[in-house]
Structure formats: C-alpha cells, structure tokens
Design an enzyme around this catalytic site. Sequence first.
Site, PDB file in Angstrom:
ATOM      1  N   GLY A 196      -0.821   1.154   6.296  1.00  0.00           N
ATOM      2  CA  GLY A 196      -1.194   0.012   7.441  1.00  0.00           C
ATOM      3  C   GLY A 196      -2.228  -0.918   6.882  1.00  0.00           C
ATOM      4  N   ASP A 197      -2.129  -1.924   7.680  1.00  0.00           N
ATOM      5  CA  ASP A 197      -2.932  -3.075   7.310  1.00  0.00           C
ATOM      6  C   ASP A 197      -3.219  -4.042   8.626  1.00  0.00           C
ATOM      7  OD1 ASP A 197      -4.403  -4.387   4.973  1.00  0.00           O
ATOM      8  OD2 ASP A 197      -3.627  -6.322   6.171  1.00  0.00           O
ATOM      9  N   THR A 198      -4.623  -4.158   8.793  1.00  0.00           N
ATOM     10  CA  THR A 198      -4.857  -5.151   9.832  1.00  0.00           C
ATOM     11  C   THR A 198      -5.520  -6.296   9.523  1.00  0.00           C
ATOM     12  OG1 THR A 198      -5.055  -3.052  11.316  1.00  0.00           O
ATOM     13  CG2 THR A 198      -6.191  -4.933  12.273  1.00  0.00           C
ATOM     14  N   ALA A 249       0.065  -4.087  11.046  1.00  0.00           N
ATOM     15  CA  ALA A 249       1.445  -3.545  10.349  1.00  0.00           C
ATOM     16  C   ALA A 249       1.371  -2.136   9.798  1.00  0.00           C
ATOM     17  CB  ALA A 249       1.710  -4.675   9.192  1.00  0.00           C
ATOM     18  N   LYS A 285       0.939  -1.200  -0.069  1.00  0.00           N
ATOM     19  CA  LYS A 285      -0.155   0.043   0.068  1.00  0.00           C
ATOM     20  C   LYS A 285       0.966   1.251  -0.090  1.00  0.00           C
ATOM     21  CE  LYS A 285      -4.092  -2.017   2.344  1.00  0.00           C
ATOM     22  NZ  LYS A 285      -4.819  -2.080   3.799  1.00  0.00           N
TER      23      LYS A 285
END
Length: 201
Positions: free
Chosen positions: A79-81, A116, A63
């Site tokens: 970010g990524d969850t 992250a 991203k």
Amino acid sequence: MAGEVSPAPSSPQLVLASASPRRQELLARLGITPARVVATDIDESPLQGERPRAHAVRLAAEKARAAALSAPDAIILAGDTVVGAGARILPKAEDEATARQCLALLSGRRHRVFSAIAVLTPDGRIREALSETIVRFKRLSEQELEDYLAAGEWRGKAGGYAIQGSAEGFCDWLSGSHSGVVGLPLFETRRLLRAAGIDVR
C-alpha cells in the site's frame, strides 16, 4: 503406494510489503496476521508531472513487485498513502521545517488523501484499488501548530500529520475512509484479499 492420498497443496502465504505498524494493526482488524513483513526500498520520488492519485497507485504496485522478489510464492499486499493539495503531492515529513510547511498549507482548507493498495499473486496477476478521502482541517492557531510540532507525531507521515493521533482533533470534516487516511483502506483491502483467495473475517 496404491491408495495413498496426496496432501492438498498449501495455500500461499500472505506477505505484507510494509514495515508500518499501523498497517499491521489495521490488518488485524480483518483477522489477518501476515506470515511475513517485508520492508521495501524503492525510489518514492514523484515522476515529472505525476499527480497524487497516479503516484499512490504506481508506488503500491512497485512495492508489491519489489517484495515479490524475496517471496515469489506468496500473495503480496502493498500500500501507499499520498496527501494531495490540489495537484501537489505533499512529502513525508522527515524534518520539522517540512512538517510546518505541510500543516500551514493544510490549515483551514480541504485536502485529499489517496490510499492505494496492490495485491500480487504468485501467478503474476496484480489487483489494485484506490481509496480517496477528503479531509478538512480547522484553521490552526500558531500555538496549536507549535504544540503539534513539539509532540513529534508528524515524523515520517505523509502531509506532516497522523490522523490516528492528536491531529484528528484538527479534522472538522471527513468524507471517505478513515482507515485509508491511516494507511490501509479496509473495505478495499478486504475485497482484494478475498478475490486473491485469502480468508478474511
């Protein structure tokens, strides 16, 4: 002309590679308003055999790189969850059936939330961090499940729930970062942004 002083170079702007209002609200807690918000459109499908931790880290970096294409001179925060049940990556619930399956799986057990972040600077350097949080849900009654599904908070949420909403009432134990479960771990975000030269409260 002799004696003129050249203006100091301006600091890079911060671009948030997410249209999530939750991440913007969390950034505001650090006293930060991004100069721009860039919604990225990448394939978020897990790779063959990819585990939740690696999936979150990879997507955050992808991203950031995708957002940098439209803002090459900016500092990019992405970010990524990911919600993981064992080695299984739970999907973002886009329909009620998926949300029901996720919540039924999480009911009465522990799961892990991997959040992250990636900070990409104009020189191409990428800094990464990962927050890992263990969450335990009470055993949900059929009525609790139906009421939560009817409220619609699950829509678009990893694992079919939003901890910042009424689902927090299902959580009887949490170890780690609450903000990470919401979508942006503030401790890790603050550290990486400061390392990249962003003035953080």
